[in-house]
Write an enzyme that holds these catalytic residues in place. Structure first.
Site, PDB file in Angstrom:
ATOM      1  N   GLU A 176      19.912  25.051   8.651  1.00 12.67           N
ATOM      2  CA  GLU A 176      20.561  26.320   8.353  1.00 12.67           C
ATOM      3  C   GLU A 176      20.979  26.995   9.667  1.00 12.67           C
ATOM      4  O   GLU A 176      20.136  27.207  10.537  1.00 12.67           O
ATOM      5  CB  GLU A 176      19.524  27.187   7.622  1.00 12.67           C
ATOM      6  N   GLY A 207       7.908  29.718   4.509  1.00 14.33           N
ATOM      7  CA  GLY A 207       7.506  29.512   3.111  1.00 14.33           C
ATOM      8  C   GLY A 207       6.381  28.489   2.989  1.00 14.33           C
ATOM      9  O   GLY A 207       5.458  28.655   2.184  1.00 14.33           O
ATOM     10  N   GLU A 259      11.301  32.018  -2.293  1.00 11.35           N
ATOM     11  CA  GLU A 259      12.774  31.941  -2.261  1.00 11.35           C
ATOM     12  C   GLU A 259      13.154  31.649  -0.822  1.00 11.35           C
ATOM     13  O   GLU A 259      13.004  32.517   0.053  1.00 11.35           O
ATOM     14  CB  GLU A 259      13.393  33.277  -2.708  1.00 11.35           C
ATOM     15  N   GLY A 298      12.310  34.172   2.463  1.00  9.90           N
ATOM     16  CA  GLY A 298      12.452  33.961   3.901  1.00  9.90           C
ATOM     17  C   GLY A 298      12.773  32.503   4.178  1.00  9.90           C
ATOM     18  O   GLY A 298      13.252  31.784   3.285  1.00  9.90           O
ATOM     19  N   SER A 299      12.469  32.055   5.374  1.00 11.17           N
ATOM     20  CA  SER A 299      12.830  30.685   5.765  1.00 11.17           C
ATOM     21  C   SER A 299      11.891  29.665   5.114  1.00 11.17           C
ATOM     22  O   SER A 299      10.753  29.987   4.757  1.00 11.17           O
ATOM     23  CB  SER A 299      12.761  30.553   7.286  1.00 11.17           C
ATOM     24  N   CYS A 302      21.397  33.403   2.482  1.00 11.80           N
ATOM     25  CA  CYS A 302      20.725  32.142   2.165  1.00 11.80           C
ATOM     26  C   CYS A 302      21.634  31.168   1.440  1.00 11.80           C
ATOM     27  O   CYS A 302      21.523  29.967   1.598  1.00 11.80           O
ATOM     28  CB  CYS A 302      19.516  32.445   1.291  1.00 11.80           C
TER      29      CYS A 302
HETATM   30  P1  NAD Z   1      11.362  34.447   8.137  1.00 11.50           P
HETATM   31  O1  NAD Z   1      10.752  33.352   7.376  1.00 11.50           O
HETATM   32  O2  NAD Z   1      11.373  34.387   9.607  1.00 11.50           O
HETATM   33  O3  NAD Z   1      10.664  35.841   7.758  1.00 11.50           O
HETATM   34  C1  NAD Z   1      10.594  36.311   6.436  1.00 11.50           C
HETATM   35  C2  NAD Z   1       9.413  37.251   6.301  1.00 11.50           C
HETATM   36  O4  NAD Z   1       8.221  36.504   6.519  1.00 11.50           O
HETATM   37  C3  NAD Z   1       9.387  38.382   7.325  1.00 11.50           C
HETATM   38  O5  NAD Z   1       8.910  39.557   6.710  1.00 11.50           O
HETATM   39  C4  NAD Z   1       8.407  37.879   8.367  1.00 11.50           C
HETATM   40  O6  NAD Z   1       7.759  38.919   9.086  1.00 11.50           O
HETATM   41  C5  NAD Z   1       7.410  37.132   7.496  1.00 11.50           C
HETATM   42  N1  NAD Z   1       6.648  36.101   8.200  1.00 11.50           N
HETATM   43  C6  NAD Z   1       7.031  35.333   9.253  1.00 11.50           C
HETATM   44  N2  NAD Z   1       6.027  34.513   9.631  1.00 11.50           N
HETATM   45  C7  NAD Z   1       4.988  34.768   8.802  1.00 11.50           C
HETATM   46  C8  NAD Z   1       3.664  34.266   8.691  1.00 11.50           C
HETATM   47  N3  NAD Z   1       3.199  33.323   9.519  1.00 11.50           N
HETATM   48  N4  NAD Z   1       2.862  34.753   7.719  1.00 11.50           N
HETATM   49  C9  NAD Z   1       3.316  35.686   6.867  1.00 11.50           C
HETATM   50  N5  NAD Z   1       4.548  36.234   6.930  1.00 11.50           N
HETATM   51  C10 NAD Z   1       5.386  35.766   7.884  1.00 11.50           C
HETATM   52  O7  NAD Z   1      12.850  34.604   7.564  1.00 11.50           O
HETATM   53  P2  NAD Z   1      13.974  35.624   8.046  1.00 11.50           P
HETATM   54  O8  NAD Z   1      14.527  35.158   9.348  1.00 11.50           O
HETATM   55  O9  NAD Z   1      13.485  37.021   7.923  1.00 11.50           O
HETATM   56  O10 NAD Z   1      15.069  35.457   6.889  1.00 11.50           O
HETATM   57  C11 NAD Z   1      16.048  34.483   6.919  1.00 11.50           C
HETATM   58  C12 NAD Z   1      15.658  33.309   6.034  1.00 11.50           C
HETATM   59  O11 NAD Z   1      15.449  33.776   4.706  1.00 11.50           O
HETATM   60  C13 NAD Z   1      16.739  32.260   5.938  1.00 11.50           C
HETATM   61  O12 NAD Z   1      16.160  30.989   5.968  1.00 11.50           O
HETATM   62  C14 NAD Z   1      17.360  32.520   4.578  1.00 11.50           C
HETATM   63  O13 NAD Z   1      17.997  31.411   4.007  1.00 11.50           O
HETATM   64  C15 NAD Z   1      16.162  32.952   3.796  1.00 11.50           C
HETATM   65  N6  NAD Z   1      16.577  33.727   2.615  1.00 11.50           N
HETATM   66  C16 NAD Z   1      16.409  33.152   1.377  1.00 11.50           C
HETATM   67  C17 NAD Z   1      16.845  33.839   0.239  1.00 11.50           C
HETATM   68  C18 NAD Z   1      16.678  33.270  -1.145  1.00 11.50           C
HETATM   69  O14 NAD Z   1      16.810  34.018  -2.117  1.00 11.50           O
HETATM   70  N7  NAD Z   1      16.386  31.985  -1.308  1.00 11.50           N
HETATM   71  C19 NAD Z   1      17.453  35.084   0.379  1.00 11.50           C
HETATM   72  C20 NAD Z   1      17.595  35.629   1.658  1.00 11.50           C
HETATM   73  C21 NAD Z   1      17.147  34.942   2.767  1.00 11.50           C
END
Ligand code: NAD
Length: 480
Positions: free
Chosen positions: A378, A232, A250, A227-228, A284
């Site tokens: 991003e 993270g 990731e 995720g973001s 990503c």
């Molecule tokens: P996000 O961080 O908003 O959410 C990712 C996940 O985390 C979701 O399931 C969300 O519900 C959960 N989440 C959010 N807040 C949380 C908290 N406080 N506690 C626990 N879980 C929580 O990211 P997104 O908008 O879903 O995805 C896009 C991001 O993911 C972009 O930054 C992208 O670059 C990244 N990404 C990285 C990779 C990689 O392999 N490095 C691959 C795909 C996407």
């Protein structure tokens, strides 16, 4: 209109069931804006039950031989592949992902097939301590949690679950609130594949609720998160503060591609355009910053503009569509906000934003100063910055001038230069004469700096999902 044929319940201990509170959240179509489904939101109680089910299922699952676990994995791999069209349809209708570029079922299925026959990490032995035969044991950690994003959910479901399960762990996955449907679909396939109850549990819900409860859970021993970077950092803190669980993170990227003047311009244009355009820029590792050497900058830009403008926006379920809408209103508004910022600090060389609904016209900025926000953050949309450079040192400096370090690319015919630059770029993966999403199947994948911790993919993922235990055996009559 809500589609009643879509599974919206939680998958806990081998059964689909509503959430304990009965509460649901709305999932809207990125294309029509209509409510597509009301999805059950996991409560703390549901998370606790899912983790308890996994914990109970773990000993029997871990006791199976890798071959016997592999039989379930290979069945699931086949079912995922057979479901390609249905999974593509679900993502197209909910997130606007064009079916023409849907590769997730093939990629996801490959993970389960690979781990059904993977070479399992084995311990080592040592005679280096006089009087001892020492060995290491590789053992599953127990309950593994996975928290995944919305952009390619099927890939992440499979990339995380296949190695965790193959290593003998039981898992609880929480999908993104923006893309819960395909994970529930895969849960149903896992049930059809005959996985014992509790070995795979799938929850839907929001991050600060279900996600945080899972990340902080004392019975979860490893957590794989994609995720973001912002989330993270929270996850890393929750993992440490709760029980020091092992984590794979990731995270986001702001990936550079450097094009030297001896490069094959057409190939570089083709690849970099594809990278930033895939899933409407919502990946990503999209190369969102392109640095072109001055001598070829004008020619590169002209060709890139033509290629970028050739995208076919439209109904994502139509196989001739190459660009869908952004995934939801929030994502769309964020991209437009960055485009406005870009106009204030750089030069926009594409037409304005007259795209309907949640679509965004492919947008190019040039001459953007290195320090401004759009250069550092991003965007997650079809927006690219094309800047020029003169020297190799300048290109590498600018490419590294970000907190992200996920993927970088270099295009040149000079092998010495390619290897110099590849070794100096701060990125988990560097493409030479290729760019993302190109990736070696069995190579480790992950980010440097704020793009992540640990490496995933194929055998590399298994390390986090296993403990290494040293067993020291005193042997009478052996040495001192
Ligand atoms: P996000 O961080 O908003 O959410 C990712 C996940 O985390 C979701 O399931 C969300 O519900 C959960 N989440 C959010 N807040 C949380 C908290 N406080 N506690 C626990 N879980 C929580 O990211 P997104 O908008 O879903 O995805 C896009 C991001 O993911 C972009 O930054 C992208 O670059 C990244 N990404 C990285 C990779 C990689 O392999 N490095 C691959 C795909 C996407």
């Amino acid at each position: 209109m809500t589609d009643t044929t879509i599974e919206t319940r939680l998958f806990i201990n081998g059964e689909f069931r509503p959430s304990s509170s009965g509460e649901t959240f709305e999932l809207r179509s990125a294309v029509s804006g209509e409510v597509l489904a009301n999805v059950y939101e996991a409560t703390n109680e549901d998370v606790n039950e899912a983790v308890a089910a996994a914990k109970a299922a773990f000993p029997a699952w871990a006791a199976l031989s890798p071959y016997d676990r592999g039989r379930y994995l290979v069945k699931l791999a086949d079912l995922i592949l057979e479901s390609h069209a249905e999974l593509a349809r679900l993502e197209a209708e909910s997130m606007g992902r064009p079916v023409s570029s849907y590769f997730d079922a093939v990629a996801g299925s490959k993970y389960f097939r690979y781990f059904s026959e993977a070479a399992y990490p084995q311990g080592s032995s040592s005679l280096n301590t006089p009087g001892f035969v020492n060995i290491t044991l590789k053992q599953p950690v127990g309950v593994v949690a996975a928290i995944i994003p919305w952009n390619v959910p099927v890939v992440f479901f499979c990339k995380k679950l296949a190695p965790a399960l193959a290593a003998g762990n039981a898992v609880v996955l929480k999908s993104s609130e923006k893309a819960p449907l395909t994970s529930l679909y895969l849960a149903d396939l896992a049930k059809k594949a005959g996985f014992p109850p509790g070995v795979i549990n799938v929850l839907s819900g929001h991050g600060p609720g279900a996600g945080a409860t899972l990340a902080s859970h004392l019975d979860v021993r490893a957590l794989s998160f994609t995720g973001s970077s912002r989330t993270g950092k929270l996850i890393a803190k929750m993992a440490t503060d709760s029980n020091m669980k092992k984590v794979i993170l990731e995270l986001g990227g702001k990936s550079p591609a450097i094009i030297f003047d001896d490069a094959d311009i057409d190939a570089a244009v083709r690849d970099t355009r594809f990278s930033i355009h895939l899933i409407s820029g919502q990946t990503c590792m999209a190369n969102s910053r392109i640095y072109v050497q001055r001598k070829i900058a004008a020619a590169f830009l002209e060709k890139f503009k033509t290629a970028f403008a050739s995208s076919r926006m439209g109904d994502p379920t139509d196989p001739s569509t190459t660009q869908g809408p952004q995934a939801d209103k929030i994502q769309h508004a964020t991209v437009l906000r960055y485009i406005e910022m870009g106009k204030e600090t750089g030069t926009m060389v594409t037409d304005g934003q007259d795209a309907p609904g949640l679509f965004v016209n492919p947008t190019i900025f040039i001459n953007v100063p290195e320090h401004v926000k759009i250069m550092k953050e991003e965007v997650f949309g079809p927006v690219v910055i094309i800047n020029t450079f003169d020297t190799e040192a300048e290109a590498v400096h600018n490419a590294n001038n970000t907190e992200y370090g996920l993927y970088a690319a270099v295009y040149t015919k000079d092998l010495d230069r390619a290897m110099r630059v590849a070794s100096r770029l701060e990125a988990g993966t560097v493409g030479v004469n290729c760019t993302s999403p190109t990736k070696g199947d069995d190579m480790p994948f992950g980010g440097q700096k704020s793009s992540g911790i640990q490496r995933e993919s194929y055998i590399h993922s298994m390390e986090t999902f296993m403990e290494t235990k040293s067993v020291l055996i005193k042997v009478e009559g052996l040495g001192a």
